[in-house]
Design a protein around this motif. Structure first.
Motif, PDB file in Angstrom:
ATOM      1  N   SER A 364       0.787  -1.227   0.188  1.00 21.60           N
ATOM      2  CA  SER A 364      -0.052  -0.148   0.001  1.00 21.60           C
ATOM      3  C   SER A 364       1.017   1.235   0.123  1.00 21.60           C
ATOM      4  N   ARG A 367       2.391   2.226  -3.279  1.00 21.73           N
ATOM      5  CA  ARG A 367       1.532   2.548  -4.149  1.00 21.73           C
ATOM      6  C   ARG A 367       1.116   4.109  -3.945  1.00 21.73           C
ATOM      7  N   HIS A 368       1.038   4.517  -2.588  1.00 20.19           N
ATOM      8  CA  HIS A 368       0.571   5.727  -2.462  1.00 20.19           C
ATOM      9  C   HIS A 368       1.562   6.780  -1.892  1.00 20.19           C
ATOM     10  N   SER A 408      -3.324  10.431  -3.103  1.00 21.04           N
ATOM     11  CA  SER A 408      -4.478   9.900  -1.998  1.00 21.04           C
ATOM     12  C   SER A 408      -3.972   8.896  -1.373  1.00 21.04           C
TER      13      SER A 408
END
Length: 410
Positions: A364, A367-368, A408
């Protein structure tokens, strides 16, 4: 083509002259600025850095020296005190002189003091003259937001933030939490704001060396009460019937107090205080990282530990839930000794489950929270600020839903 369209085209297709201003070049703030500088230089911008001449540790001095050859606009050091001082006038003059000399496009202030110097260096009304095309951008990095509105310090620092907001062309917040805290404590003043999460790079995701851990539990960070280290020590005292070794790495004003508390709690034999050690070195030697803070913004140590794949126990404060995303329910309550002790014990007892959870969090975060996303997000803020022709904003910090986040979380 209208004059506004021409300005937009010109701003979006040229390299920028950027000056970063901060007080102490240490900790996560220094990592953030260092990553920004390297990314901006790689993008073709000309960058300078001004910081305090007195606050660097030997490690950060070495990092500044390594950064200096990249700084086309120079590395500048000047006396900057943490609290208001007459020496601030000299520092403001130094920033203003650099802006005038280099024709700076963006002065980016970091932290409360860096933000003050960057914004006061520019005239309040700068619709003409040598500062007409310069924009002031501010990232609080916690700073004044650590103070409570009802305290004397809060009265001073938060009112200063209110006054300085009208001199700010754009605010960058590293977390949704930081923007909401600013709106709550400072008020709905200032205008354009954007959330740009801190980012980490490929080196942070490199596999850790495979070796038998020396420690079961690790803490890495500044040794002060706000970081919750005493709660960690008390949790260790509750677990002292088990064969546990812990390391508390870092330095800070409360280091001696924590060492004394370890003795008072009868756990001195369980805890090592090695001083400043690179975070990844500690990660490689430990089964888990504990972050028991009472307050944070978006801490790099949590991002770095997640990227390294080490199991994490952390408190539900600041922007940490934004990093944990769908795993945020497992964060522990700050000041809750039973909650913290149980989370540590559960992580030790089920290493396989802890490893699976850590791997999911690592994916995660990759990815962000990349450096590339951070650089692009900050660059977008600069471009928007430079397209404005009527000067600084003086309205409000937007509600969370009214400005898009550049990155985000989740």
């Amino acid at each position: 083509m209208t004059s506004t369209e021409a300005l937009t085209l010109r701003v979006n297709h040229r390299d920028l002259d950027i000056l970063h201003v901060l007080r102490a070049p240490i900790g996560g703030l220094m990592r953030h600025v260092e990553d920004l500088v390297r990314g901006q230089v790689d993008a073709g911008h000309r960058v300078g850095l001004l910081c305090s001449s007195a606050d660097a540790t030997p490690a950060t001095t070495a990092r500044l020296e390594a950064l200096a050859p990249l700084l086309a606009l120079g590395l500048h050091k000047t006396p900057i005190r943490r609290l208001p001082s007459w020496s601030d006038l000299s520092a403001i003059g130094r920033v203003r002189g650099l802006v005038r000399h280099h024709g700076i496009d963006v002065v980016h202030g970091h932290g409360a003091k860096g933000g003050l110097l960057a914004r006061l260096a520019l005239p309040r009304h700068r619709d003409r003259g040598p500062f007409a095309d310069t924009r002031a951008v501010y990232t609080p990095h916690g700073g004044s937001l650590h103070y409570e509105p009802g305290s004397l310090a809060g009265l001073v620092f938060l009112n200063a933030e209110r006054w300085l907001a009208s001199r700010t062309d754009a605010f960058i917040f590293e977390s949704l939490f930081a923007r909401e805290a600013f709106a709550f404590k400072v008020g709905r003043i200032g205008g354009f704001s954007r959330i740009v999460h801190n980012g980490i790079g490929p080196g942070d995701f490199a596999p850790l060396p495979e070796a038998e851990p020396l420690y079961d539990i690790a803490f890495v960070g500044e040794l002060r009460l706000l970081k919750g280290v005493e709660d960690l020590l008390r949790a260790l005292a509750q677990l002292k019937g088990r064969d546990i070794k812990a390391v508390i790495a870092g330095d800070g004003p409360d280091r001696d107090y924590f060492k004394s508390r370890a003795c008072d709690l009868g756990i001195a034999h369980m805890v090592t205080f090695p001083g400043m050690v690179p975070a990844r070195e500690i990660f490689a030697q430990s089964r888990m990282l504990v972050v028991p803070s009472y307050a944070e913004s978006l801490p790099y140590v949590v991002l770095e530990a997640a990227a390294a794949g080490i199991p994490l126990v952390a408190t539900r404060v600041g922007g940490i839930p934004e990093i944990f995303g769908s795993q945020s329910a497992r964060l522990v309550s700050p000041h809750d000794l039973e909650d913290l002790t149980a989370a540590i014990s559960n992580t030790l007892d089920d290493a396989a489950a802890a490893a699976r959870t850590a791997a999911e969090l690592r994916t995660s975060v990759a990815r962000h929270f990349s450096i590339g996303q951070m650089i692009d997000g900050v660059d977008e803020v600069y471009r928007v600020a430079l397209q404005r022709v009527e000067g600084p904003y003086a309205t409000h910090v937007e509600d969370a839903d009214t400005t898009r986040t550049a990155v985000s979380g989740g």
